[in-house]
Motif scaffolding. Sequence first.
Motif, PDB file in Angstrom:
ATOM      1  N   VAL A 122       2.923  -0.177  17.251  1.00  0.00           N
ATOM      2  CA  VAL A 122       4.075  -0.498  18.340  1.00  0.00           C
ATOM      3  C   VAL A 122       5.214  -1.281  18.016  1.00  0.00           C
ATOM      4  CG1 VAL A 122       2.133  -0.462  20.365  1.00  0.00           C
ATOM      5  CG2 VAL A 122       2.916  -2.532  19.406  1.00  0.00           C
ATOM      6  N   GLU A 123       6.047  -0.978  18.664  1.00  0.00           N
ATOM      7  CA  GLU A 123       7.397  -1.957  18.179  1.00  0.00           C
ATOM      8  C   GLU A 123       7.000  -3.426  18.692  1.00  0.00           C
ATOM      9  OE1 GLU A 123      10.846  -0.456  20.126  1.00  0.00           O
ATOM     10  OE2 GLU A 123       9.725   0.408  21.774  1.00  0.00           O
ATOM     11  N   GLU A 124       7.696  -4.487  17.954  1.00  0.00           N
ATOM     12  CA  GLU A 124       7.320  -5.895  18.420  1.00  0.00           C
ATOM     13  C   GLU A 124       8.792  -6.282  18.782  1.00  0.00           C
ATOM     14  OE1 GLU A 124       5.269  -7.986  19.316  1.00  0.00           O
ATOM     15  OE2 GLU A 124       4.461  -8.988  17.315  1.00  0.00           O
ATOM     16  N   PRO A 125       8.929  -6.737  20.037  1.00  0.00           N
ATOM     17  CA  PRO A 125       7.974  -6.613  21.213  1.00  0.00           C
ATOM     18  C   PRO A 125       7.996  -5.376  21.832  1.00  0.00           C
ATOM     19  CG  PRO A 125       9.832  -7.610  21.919  1.00  0.00           C
ATOM     20  CD  PRO A 125      10.122  -7.400  20.544  1.00  0.00           C
ATOM     21  N   ALA A 126       6.817  -5.285  22.733  1.00  0.00           N
ATOM     22  CA  ALA A 126       6.381  -3.900  23.484  1.00  0.00           C
ATOM     23  C   ALA A 126       6.299  -4.079  24.596  1.00  0.00           C
ATOM     24  CB  ALA A 126       5.175  -3.539  22.658  1.00  0.00           C
ATOM     25  N   TYR A 127       6.226  -2.888  25.408  1.00  0.00           N
ATOM     26  CA  TYR A 127       6.036  -2.637  26.873  1.00  0.00           C
ATOM     27  C   TYR A 127       4.763  -3.194  27.246  1.00  0.00           C
ATOM     28  CZ  TYR A 127       5.471  -0.266  31.399  1.00  0.00           C
ATOM     29  OH  TYR A 127       5.189   0.113  32.599  1.00  0.00           O
ATOM     30  N   LEU A 128       4.624  -4.260  28.291  1.00  0.00           N
ATOM     31  CA  LEU A 128       3.463  -4.700  28.601  1.00  0.00           C
ATOM     32  C   LEU A 128       2.329  -3.664  29.006  1.00  0.00           C
ATOM     33  CD1 LEU A 128       4.439  -7.939  30.581  1.00  0.00           C
ATOM     34  CD2 LEU A 128       2.791  -7.756  28.820  1.00  0.00           C
ATOM     35  N   SER A 129       2.863  -2.766  29.837  1.00  0.00           N
ATOM     36  CA  SER A 129       1.574  -1.956  30.730  1.00  0.00           C
ATOM     37  C   SER A 129       1.149  -0.946  29.445  1.00  0.00           C
ATOM     38  CB  SER A 129       2.388  -1.323  31.722  1.00  0.00           C
ATOM     39  OG  SER A 129       2.514  -2.149  32.760  1.00  0.00           O
ATOM     40  N   ALA A 130       1.904  -0.600  28.525  1.00  0.00           N
ATOM     41  CA  ALA A 130       1.649   0.016  27.390  1.00  0.00           C
ATOM     42  C   ALA A 130       0.458  -0.730  26.693  1.00  0.00           C
ATOM     43  CB  ALA A 130       2.582   0.477  26.438  1.00  0.00           C
ATOM     44  N   LEU A 131       0.692  -1.868  26.275  1.00  0.00           N
ATOM     45  CA  LEU A 131      -0.399  -2.717  25.505  1.00  0.00           C
ATOM     46  C   LEU A 131      -1.622  -2.762  26.416  1.00  0.00           C
ATOM     47  CD1 LEU A 131       1.657  -5.728  24.536  1.00  0.00           C
ATOM     48  CD2 LEU A 131       1.295  -3.788  23.394  1.00  0.00           C
ATOM     49  N   GLN A 132      -1.504  -2.781  27.812  1.00  0.00           N
ATOM     50  CA  GLN A 132      -2.828  -2.726  28.467  1.00  0.00           C
ATOM     51  C   GLN A 132      -3.719  -1.262  28.429  1.00  0.00           C
ATOM     52  OE1 GLN A 132      -0.864  -3.521  32.573  1.00  0.00           O
ATOM     53  NE2 GLN A 132      -2.421  -5.445  32.832  1.00  0.00           N
ATOM     54  N   CYS A 133      -2.858  -0.256  28.360  1.00  0.00           N
ATOM     55  CA  CYS A 133      -3.459   0.942  28.165  1.00  0.00           C
ATOM     56  C   CYS A 133      -4.151   1.058  26.838  1.00  0.00           C
ATOM     57  CB  CYS A 133      -2.308   2.175  28.401  1.00  0.00           C
ATOM     58  SG  CYS A 133      -1.839   2.523  30.156  1.00  0.00           S
ATOM     59  N   PHE A 134      -3.603   0.545  26.070  1.00  0.00           N
ATOM     60  CA  PHE A 134      -4.144   0.659  24.526  1.00  0.00           C
ATOM     61  C   PHE A 134      -5.359  -0.435  24.454  1.00  0.00           C
ATOM     62  CE2 PHE A 134       0.300   1.934  23.367  1.00  0.00           C
ATOM     63  CZ  PHE A 134       0.131   3.042  23.637  1.00  0.00           C
ATOM     64  N   GLN A 135      -5.519  -1.453  25.203  1.00  0.00           N
ATOM     65  CA  GLN A 135      -6.342  -2.498  25.129  1.00  0.00           C
ATOM     66  C   GLN A 135      -7.762  -1.896  25.895  1.00  0.00           C
ATOM     67  OE1 GLN A 135      -4.561  -5.571  26.996  1.00  0.00           O
ATOM     68  NE2 GLN A 135      -3.703  -6.438  25.204  1.00  0.00           N
ATOM     69  N   LEU A 136      -7.369  -1.054  26.931  1.00  0.00           N
ATOM     70  CA  LEU A 136      -8.416  -0.289  27.715  1.00  0.00           C
ATOM     71  C   LEU A 136      -9.188   0.531  26.922  1.00  0.00           C
ATOM     72  CD1 LEU A 136      -6.935  -0.066  31.435  1.00  0.00           C
ATOM     73  CD2 LEU A 136      -9.312  -1.588  30.596  1.00  0.00           C
ATOM     74  N   ALA A 137      -8.444   1.277  26.149  1.00  0.00           N
ATOM     75  CA  ALA A 137      -8.685   2.319  25.150  1.00  0.00           C
ATOM     76  C   ALA A 137      -9.669   1.656  24.078  1.00  0.00           C
ATOM     77  CB  ALA A 137      -7.837   3.225  24.703  1.00  0.00           C
ATOM     78  N   GLN A 138      -9.726   0.104  23.971  1.00  0.00           N
ATOM     79  CA  GLN A 138     -10.329  -0.404  22.986  1.00  0.00           C
ATOM     80  C   GLN A 138      -9.644  -0.075  21.413  1.00  0.00           C
ATOM     81  OE1 GLN A 138     -14.299   0.797  24.090  1.00  0.00           O
ATOM     82  NE2 GLN A 138     -14.654  -1.526  23.902  1.00  0.00           N
TER      83      GLN A 138
END
Length: 390
Positions: A122-138
């Motif tokens: 991801v680019e730094e800084p990154a879109y918050l809700s995208a980070l949530q999606c990727f965290q949920l996918a582990q």
Amino acid sequence: MSSLARARRMDGVTSSPVRDLLALTRRPGVISFAGGLPAPELFDTDGLRAAFARALADPDAARALQYSPTEGDPALREIIAGRLSDQGLATAHDDLLITTGSQQGLSLIASALLDPGAVVLVEEPAYLSALQCFQLAQARIVPVPGDEEGVDPDALERIAARERPALLYLVPTFSNPTGRTLGAERRERIAEIAARLDFWLVEDDPYHELRYSGRPLTPVSARVPDRSLYLGSFSKLVSPGMRVGWLRAPAETLTQLTILKQAADLHTSTIDQAAAAEYLATTDLDARLRVLRETYRHRRDAMLAGLREITPPGTTWTEPEGGMFVWVTLPGQVDTAELLHEALRHDVAFVPGAAFQVSEPDRATMRLSFTTFSPDTIAEGLRRLAKALG
């Protein structure tokens, strides 16, 4: 007392601070620069009301109120395909899946492409809700550094060669949260790197048509259509409440994403799709966009002018050519999470920048949105922020 079972994928996934702030700043009198919200007075309520009425007119009412194909309304997909093709991303209607906002498209991509432990760049800084999606996918999220023009291709190549990512996620045009835009040369380099090192490019492009200065740029996906997944939405252009977005993908991958969507919600709201198709077929959207661009350009300029007046020496900020956001970096050892508490005492809000950063955050940063309020209200909000800055 024993607790009920919970999926491990929820470990470490937290609520979006933007969503939390929206609830906190609903009290009367608060000027909130926190949410990326379209200006409500610019919604075409009459046009949308008429579009819903046409969608519900006999003999079409029963169809608009019935279950519908997962892929989406054919007329709506045809219209979207035409607009994307006009922007340089050649698209046919069967290249598209209609989604419940582009956020659902991002969730479907994470489910389809990411096994636990997969690497996402991801680019730094990154879109918050995208980070949530990727965290949920582990997934394992790895940031790629950049500068005022976005992701650094040299850093991307080095990190991708080392990490062997499944995908790179970008908002290359008027990025959320920074407002930065990748230039044409970097778009070419990034597309070439994705093709050569064999990873997916996920291009999230909700702000593409909200350009106020500079020249339009072709989507990065046009350079590697067989390696790209392109997300778009009407949320910023027509209405976020309709929750109508789209996902463009190669045929085999689109089939898998469609199956996932069947499991998620069967299909996006039939009536909202039908109304969106009616609206786009009968409204001069380009004329509507000219109004949005002119209005938001004045608001962007008001925010940039106000920042010059109220911030301490040494403060820096981005100057976006479009979109909704300005990224501010304060001098010294400021923690904007603490500053926010003081700002709320003065009835003004923003999003602290640390929430958008994957690596060790720069806590002196903040994201400000300029689209929601008039120039006069923006000026007043910045005056209040100046009091918090002391």
